[in-house]
Design a protein around this motif. Sequence first.
Motif, PDB file in Angstrom:
ATOM      1  N   LEU A   9       4.822  -8.194 -10.054  1.00 37.91           N
ATOM      2  CA  LEU A   9       5.961  -9.098  -9.052  1.00 37.91           C
ATOM      3  C   LEU A   9       4.948  -9.685  -8.107  1.00 37.91           C
ATOM      4  N   ARG A  10       3.636  -9.326  -8.154  1.00 35.87           N
ATOM      5  CA  ARG A  10       2.749  -9.745  -7.175  1.00 35.87           C
ATOM      6  C   ARG A  10       3.103  -9.442  -5.590  1.00 35.87           C
ATOM      7  N   ILE A  11       3.385  -8.248  -5.562  1.00 40.27           N
ATOM      8  CA  ILE A  11       3.583  -7.738  -4.215  1.00 40.27           C
ATOM      9  C   ILE A  11       2.689  -6.613  -3.706  1.00 40.27           C
ATOM     10  N   SER A  12       1.978  -6.791  -2.612  1.00 40.98           N
ATOM     11  CA  SER A  12       1.217  -5.992  -2.105  1.00 40.98           C
ATOM     12  C   SER A  12       1.600  -4.754  -1.620  1.00 40.98           C
ATOM     13  N   GLN A  13       0.681  -3.520  -1.673  1.00 39.42           N
ATOM     14  CA  GLN A  13       0.945  -2.253  -1.210  1.00 39.42           C
ATOM     15  C   GLN A  13       1.544  -2.177   0.233  1.00 39.42           C
ATOM     16  N   LYS A  14       0.834  -3.140   0.978  1.00 36.06           N
ATOM     17  CA  LYS A  14       1.334  -3.138   2.343  1.00 36.06           C
ATOM     18  C   LYS A  14       2.636  -3.844   2.450  1.00 36.06           C
ATOM     19  N   LYS A  15       2.895  -4.879   1.766  1.00 38.93           N
ATOM     20  CA  LYS A  15       4.254  -5.333   1.762  1.00 38.93           C
ATOM     21  C   LYS A  15       5.302  -4.321   1.277  1.00 38.93           C
ATOM     22  N   LEU A  16       5.132  -3.760   0.300  1.00 41.69           N
ATOM     23  CA  LEU A  16       6.208  -2.928  -0.374  1.00 41.69           C
ATOM     24  C   LEU A  16       6.415  -1.581   0.497  1.00 41.69           C
ATOM     25  N   ALA A  17       5.118  -1.073   1.303  1.00 35.54           N
ATOM     26  CA  ALA A  17       5.424  -0.086   1.990  1.00 35.54           C
ATOM     27  C   ALA A  17       6.087  -0.408   3.331  1.00 35.54           C
ATOM     28  N   SER A  18       5.847  -1.544   3.636  1.00 38.43           N
ATOM     29  CA  SER A  18       6.663  -2.127   5.039  1.00 38.43           C
ATOM     30  C   SER A  18       8.362  -2.166   4.631  1.00 38.43           C
ATOM     31  N   LYS A  19       8.509  -2.908   3.409  1.00 39.79           N
ATOM     32  CA  LYS A  19       9.919  -2.988   3.178  1.00 39.79           C
ATOM     33  C   LYS A  19      10.728  -1.611   2.927  1.00 39.79           C
ATOM     34  N   LEU A  20       9.978  -0.421   2.609  1.00 38.01           N
ATOM     35  CA  LEU A  20      10.325   0.741   2.248  1.00 38.01           C
ATOM     36  C   LEU A  20      10.404   1.574   3.703  1.00 38.01           C
ATOM     37  N   GLY A  21       9.721   1.055   4.561  1.00 38.09           N
ATOM     38  CA  GLY A  21       9.383   1.912   5.792  1.00 38.09           C
ATOM     39  C   GLY A  21       8.636   3.270   5.908  1.00 38.09           C
ATOM     40  N   ILE A  22       7.411   3.038   5.024  1.00 39.65           N
ATOM     41  CA  ILE A  22       6.599   3.903   4.795  1.00 39.65           C
ATOM     42  C   ILE A  22       5.174   3.516   4.927  1.00 39.65           C
ATOM     43  N   SER A  23       3.956   4.159   5.087  1.00 40.40           N
ATOM     44  CA  SER A  23       2.635   3.771   5.117  1.00 40.40           C
ATOM     45  C   SER A  23       2.316   3.320   3.960  1.00 40.40           C
ATOM     46  N   ARG A  24       1.287   2.367   3.807  1.00 38.60           N
ATOM     47  CA  ARG A  24       0.671   2.002   2.548  1.00 38.60           C
ATOM     48  C   ARG A  24      -0.129   3.178   1.951  1.00 38.60           C
ATOM     49  N   SER A  25      -0.628   4.148   2.822  1.00 37.51           N
ATOM     50  CA  SER A  25      -1.302   5.353   2.035  1.00 37.51           C
ATOM     51  C   SER A  25      -0.389   6.237   1.506  1.00 37.51           C
ATOM     52  N   TYR A  26       0.710   6.346   2.016  1.00 39.14           N
ATOM     53  CA  TYR A  26       1.797   7.207   1.196  1.00 39.14           C
ATOM     54  C   TYR A  26       2.268   6.531   0.006  1.00 39.14           C
ATOM     55  N   LEU A  27       2.651   5.328  -0.034  1.00 40.07           N
ATOM     56  CA  LEU A  27       2.883   4.429  -1.302  1.00 40.07           C
ATOM     57  C   LEU A  27       1.735   4.745  -2.388  1.00 40.07           C
ATOM     58  N   SER A  28       0.557   4.623  -1.845  1.00 43.07           N
ATOM     59  CA  SER A  28      -0.480   4.759  -2.616  1.00 43.07           C
ATOM     60  C   SER A  28      -0.380   6.070  -3.428  1.00 43.07           C
ATOM     61  N   LYS A  29      -0.146   7.309  -2.585  1.00 42.15           N
ATOM     62  CA  LYS A  29      -0.189   8.754  -3.102  1.00 42.15           C
ATOM     63  C   LYS A  29       1.065   8.694  -4.117  1.00 42.15           C
ATOM     64  N   ILE A  30       2.069   8.066  -3.858  1.00 43.78           N
ATOM     65  CA  ILE A  30       3.494   7.974  -4.777  1.00 43.78           C
ATOM     66  C   ILE A  30       2.970   7.359  -6.110  1.00 43.78           C
ATOM     67  N   GLU A  31       2.319   6.356  -6.102  1.00 45.28           N
ATOM     68  CA  GLU A  31       2.061   5.580  -7.009  1.00 45.28           C
ATOM     69  C   GLU A  31       0.890   6.230  -8.190  1.00 45.28           C
ATOM     70  N   ASN A  32       0.199   6.981  -7.588  1.00 48.81           N
ATOM     71  CA  ASN A  32      -0.669   7.739  -8.276  1.00 48.81           C
ATOM     72  C   ASN A  32      -0.317   9.266  -8.424  1.00 48.81           C
ATOM     73  N   LYS A  33       0.779   9.720  -8.161  1.00 53.78           N
ATOM     74  CA  LYS A  33       1.424  10.773  -8.518  1.00 53.78           C
ATOM     75  C   LYS A  33       0.587  12.046  -7.544  1.00 53.78           C
TER      76      LYS A  33
END
Length: 64
Positions: A9-33
């Motif tokens: 969908l061409r969404i950056s981690q930073k943009k998705l994390a911002s929409k979700l109200g979480i940090s980019r690093s937290y999103l990265s950890k979720i993505e990588n389980k």
Amino acid sequence: MIKKQRLLLRISQKKLASKLGISRSYLSKIENKKFRNVKLSLLKNIANELNIDLNDLLEWFLDK
């Protein structure tokens, strides 16, 4: 699954994390389980933002 769909969908981690109200690093950890203690409400929001079926996301996330 999350990363693949996000990139499709061409969404950056930073943009998705911002929409979700979480940090980019937290999103990265979720993505990588690497962070397993995630609230269902957050997984629902991720599924909604990325147009992923929640059941598919849960199955992927809970699969070790």
